[in-house]
Design an enzyme around this catalytic site. Structure first.
Site, mmCIF file in Angstrom:
data_model
loop_
_atom_site.group_PDB
_atom_site.id
_atom_site.type_symbol
_atom_site.label_atom_id
_atom_site.label_comp_id
_atom_site.label_asym_id
_atom_site.label_seq_id
_atom_site.Cartn_x
_atom_site.Cartn_y
_atom_site.Cartn_z
ATOM 1 N N PRO A 105 0.695 -1.291 0.090
ATOM 2 C CA PRO A 105 0.052 -0.039 0.093
ATOM 3 C C PRO A 105 0.817 1.240 0.090
ATOM 4 C CG PRO A 105 -0.215 -0.900 2.246
ATOM 5 C CD PRO A 105 0.795 -1.771 1.251
ATOM 6 N N GLU A 106 0.439 2.177 -0.654
ATOM 7 C CA GLU A 106 0.996 3.567 -0.727
ATOM 8 C C GLU A 106 0.187 4.580 0.154
ATOM 9 O OE1 GLU A 106 2.337 4.727 -4.701
ATOM 10 O OE2 GLU A 106 1.858 2.754 -5.270
ATOM 11 N N LYS B 45 3.837 6.209 4.974
ATOM 12 C CA LYS B 45 3.172 4.844 5.045
ATOM 13 C C LYS B 45 2.978 4.035 6.541
ATOM 14 C CE LYS B 45 4.770 4.590 0.625
ATOM 15 N NZ LYS B 45 5.909 3.814 -0.550
ATOM 16 N N ARG C 99 12.962 -1.491 -10.787
ATOM 17 C CA ARG C 99 11.478 -1.640 -10.714
ATOM 18 C C ARG C 99 10.756 -1.109 -12.013
ATOM 19 N NH1 ARG C 99 9.628 0.592 -5.374
ATOM 20 N NH2 ARG C 99 7.696 -0.499 -5.815
#
Length: 264
Positions: A2-3, A54, A254
């Site tokens: 999650p961000e 976060k 990434r």
DNA sequence: ATTGCTTCCTGAGCGC
DNA sequence: TGCGCTCAGGAAGCAA
């Protein structure tokens, strides 16, 4: 996983479910998941759940706080039914009324830290600006990006500059700003930096309103998925609105998606 | 100081 | 059906 918007959605859920509940026990099912927990510790009642970047911070009436980071696949599921089990349950926080918070995490990168109320968490101390606060403004970001040679997309992922962005939102923001993710940060114009600041706030607010994105792993505390994935324009997309094929490259190991014709 | 590569771990999806 | 490969929204730790 999650961000910021997903973490915020989880926190909103927790604030409506666990306030005033007394924590009676924290159980760890996989070694390394819970740090600094002591047997027979008094955790008190939940007073407030807060976010920083976060990180999820549960403040209690006792002299402690519970600091949670979900990393890639962590989930917090509030459960009333005592029979329900989750598949990758790594830890559980039990409340005195029989309900509990399940910490489920396939890849086991997530952590729960029990800290003294006034004890600093080093990684949190080092975090950069909260993107939805006034702290994030063009002057601040210009200063942070000055003399930085790394590509803008890598620096937007750096939590010590802006706290809370992850791969998906960084790519969406750059797409909406029409800025090439490979662009060297110190070569951005002031106008482009202003755009990044503006779009960051817009995209995050919109995502929070939609209760976050779901690609695969994210769930709210009620095990609901978010709706923002329907609004993604570049992440894992094949084609740009302009007709050009979306390009996918590797940056810092990434996946990076962008439109080679719109983003300069 | 800054950058980028590797690593932690497990599962999903794809091509063959 | 099954094998092997690549990928996954994070970030610490390390080397150059």
């Amino acid at each position: 996983m999650p961000e910021l918007p997903e973490v915020q959605t989880i926190i909103n859920g927790l604030n409506s479910k666990i306030i005033e509940k007394k924590i009676c026990r924290i159980a760890e099912y996989r070694k390394g998941t819970v740090e600094n927990s002591l047997p027979n510790m008094d955790y008190g009642k939940v007073k407030l759940v807060e976010r920083r970047g976060k990180y999820i911070i549960i403040k209690t009436t006792a002299d402690c706080k519970i600091v949670i980071h979900l990393r890639m696949t962590g989930k917090l599921i509030f459960e009333v039914d005592s029979d329900k089990q989750s598949k990758y349950c790594r830890a559980e926080i039990f409340f005195s009324d029989g309900s509990r918070l399940i910490f489920d995490d396939v890849r086991t990168f997530g952590k729960i830290q029990i800290m003294k109320k006034n004890q600093a968490v080093p990684a949190i101390e080092e975090l950069g600006a909260e993107p939805l606060s006034d702290q994030l403004n063009p002057e601040f970001l210009s200063k942070q990006l000055k003399n930085r040679k790394a590509p803008i997309r890598n620096l937007l992922l750096n939590q010590n500059i802006i706290a809370g962005l992850g791969n998906i939102y960084v790519l969406e923001i750059l797409y909406r700003c029409k800025i090439d993710p490979r662009k060297q940060a110190d070569r951005l114009s002031l106008k482009q930096i202003e755009k990044i600041v503006g779009q960051t706030k817009i995209v995050l607010k919109e995502a929070i309103e939609k209760n976050g994105t779901t690609i695969s792993d994210y769930r709210s505390v009620e095990d609901q998925s978010g709706q923002f994935q329907n609004f993604l324009r570049v992440y894992q997309k094949k084609k740009c609105k302009c007709g050009t094929e979306i390009k996918r490259i590797k940056m810092a190991g990434r996946s990076t998606y962008f439109c080679p014709s719109c983003q300069q």
